[in-house]
Write a protein that holds these residues in place. Sequence first.
Motif, short mmCIF file in Angstrom:
data_model
loop_
_atom_site.label_atom_id
_atom_site.label_comp_id
_atom_site.label_asym_id
_atom_site.label_seq_id
_atom_site.Cartn_x
_atom_site.Cartn_y
_atom_site.Cartn_z
N LEU A 79 0.88 -1.17 0.00
CA LEU A 79 0.00 0.00 0.00
C LEU A 79 0.91 1.22 0.00
N ASN A 80 0.82 2.03 -1.03
CA ASN A 80 1.80 3.09 -1.26
C ASN A 80 1.09 4.44 -1.36
N PHE A 81 1.33 5.32 -0.37
CA PHE A 81 0.75 6.66 -0.38
C PHE A 81 1.77 7.72 -0.80
N GLY A 82 2.91 7.29 -1.32
CA GLY A 82 3.93 8.25 -1.74
C GLY A 82 4.84 8.63 -0.58
N VAL A 83 4.29 9.33 0.43
CA VAL A 83 5.10 9.69 1.60
C VAL A 83 5.34 8.49 2.50
N SER A 84 4.53 7.46 2.33
CA SER A 84 4.67 6.26 3.15
C SER A 84 4.29 5.03 2.32
N ARG A 85 4.90 3.89 2.66
CA ARG A 85 4.62 2.64 1.96
C ARG A 85 4.63 1.51 2.97
N THR A 86 3.61 0.67 2.94
CA THR A 86 3.52 -0.47 3.84
C THR A 86 3.48 -1.75 3.01
N VAL A 87 4.29 -2.72 3.41
CA VAL A 87 4.37 -4.00 2.70
C VAL A 87 3.98 -5.13 3.65
N VAL A 88 3.07 -5.99 3.23
CA VAL A 88 2.77 -7.22 3.95
C VAL A 88 3.34 -8.37 3.15
N ALA A 89 4.28 -9.09 3.73
CA ALA A 89 4.87 -10.26 3.08
C ALA A 89 4.41 -11.51 3.84
N VAL A 151 -6.24 10.40 1.72
CA VAL A 151 -4.96 9.88 1.26
C VAL A 151 -5.20 9.11 -0.03
N LYS A 152 -4.27 9.22 -0.96
CA LYS A 152 -4.39 8.55 -2.25
C LYS A 152 -3.06 7.92 -2.62
N GLY A 153 -3.13 6.89 -3.45
CA GLY A 153 -1.90 6.25 -3.87
C GLY A 153 -2.16 4.97 -4.64
N CYS A 154 -1.22 4.03 -4.51
CA CYS A 154 -1.27 2.77 -5.24
C CYS A 154 -1.44 1.61 -4.25
N ALA A 155 -2.06 0.53 -4.71
CA ALA A 155 -2.25 -0.64 -3.85
C ALA A 155 -2.27 -1.91 -4.67
N SER A 156 -1.84 -3.00 -4.05
CA SER A 156 -1.97 -4.32 -4.66
C SER A 156 -3.43 -4.75 -4.61
N LYS A 157 -3.85 -5.54 -5.59
CA LYS A 157 -5.25 -5.94 -5.71
C LYS A 157 -5.80 -6.56 -4.43
N VAL A 158 -5.04 -7.44 -3.79
CA VAL A 158 -5.56 -8.18 -2.64
C VAL A 158 -5.89 -7.26 -1.47
N ILE A 159 -5.22 -6.11 -1.36
CA ILE A 159 -5.51 -5.16 -0.29
C ILE A 159 -6.89 -4.54 -0.52
N CYS A 160 -7.24 -4.35 -1.77
CA CYS A 160 -8.54 -3.77 -2.11
C CYS A 160 -9.68 -4.75 -1.91
N THR A 161 -9.41 -6.04 -2.03
CA THR A 161 -10.47 -7.05 -1.99
C THR A 161 -10.53 -7.83 -0.69
N ASN A 162 -9.53 -7.65 0.19
CA ASN A 162 -9.46 -8.44 1.41
C ASN A 162 -9.49 -7.51 2.62
N GLU A 164 -9.50 -8.13 5.83
CA GLU A 164 -8.58 -8.47 6.92
C GLU A 164 -7.19 -7.94 6.63
N LEU A 165 -6.75 -8.06 5.39
CA LEU A 165 -5.43 -7.57 5.02
C LEU A 165 -5.40 -6.04 5.09
N ALA A 166 -6.48 -5.41 4.69
CA ALA A 166 -6.56 -3.94 4.79
C ALA A 166 -6.45 -3.50 6.24
N GLN A 167 -7.05 -4.27 7.16
CA GLN A 167 -6.96 -3.94 8.58
C GLN A 167 -5.54 -4.09 9.09
N ILE A 168 -4.84 -5.13 8.61
CA ILE A 168 -3.44 -5.31 8.98
C ILE A 168 -2.62 -4.10 8.54
#
Length: 207
Positions: A79-89, A151-162, A164-168
């Motif tokens: 999940l990428n907002f430009g000023v910040s980016r969070t990665v779930v691996a 806030v606006k930015g880029c996201a992987s598909k699964v973050i938009c559809t899941n 629980e992952l969005a909450q993480i």
Amino acid sequence: MYLLTLVLGIVLLPEAFTLRCYECTPGVTGTCTETTTQCPSEKNQCAALRVMSYAGGSKLADITGKSCAVSEECGEHSLNFGVSRTVVASKCCSSDLCNTQRVPEPSKTNPNGRKCFTCDGQTCTKTLNCEGNEDHCISATVSTGGQKVTVKGCASKVICTNKELAQIMGLTGVDMSCCQGDYCNSASSTSAGLMLLVAPLISLVLS
């Protein structure tokens, strides 16, 4: 009697083949207290999680967790907002209590050609080059300090559809929408200060 046994067998069979996995909720210290859980579906795998948040090139958080997961949750999602980016691996496996491994640092990603709007504290008209598998544009409204912040930015598909992952990712209790196509998360103005844009990350670290 045979028919009843057959019906019960069909009903109970899927439950019998679900995995047992280690489970723990990520904590601020980066470690968690393990328990074991029976996964709800035979489609679940066991997963070791690692959530990393970055802002301005610095790592803000590095949190681990374990749970049951479906196959699309495995791998790296961001999940990428430009000023910040969070990665779930997530590193997944398919045998009982196999999710004991530590997930390595996420791989270095490069721009993938997709472009979305991002906010710079005053307006949401700046271009953000999406990275890795970020294939959706995202727009979210978060509440912080009594203010609603866009806030606006880029996201992987699964973050938009899941959910629980969005909450993480720290997107709990926010209005969130995703779309596909360059600049589809339409530009708009905002009076938010730059630091407020990392609100989802701050809530993630403090939760």
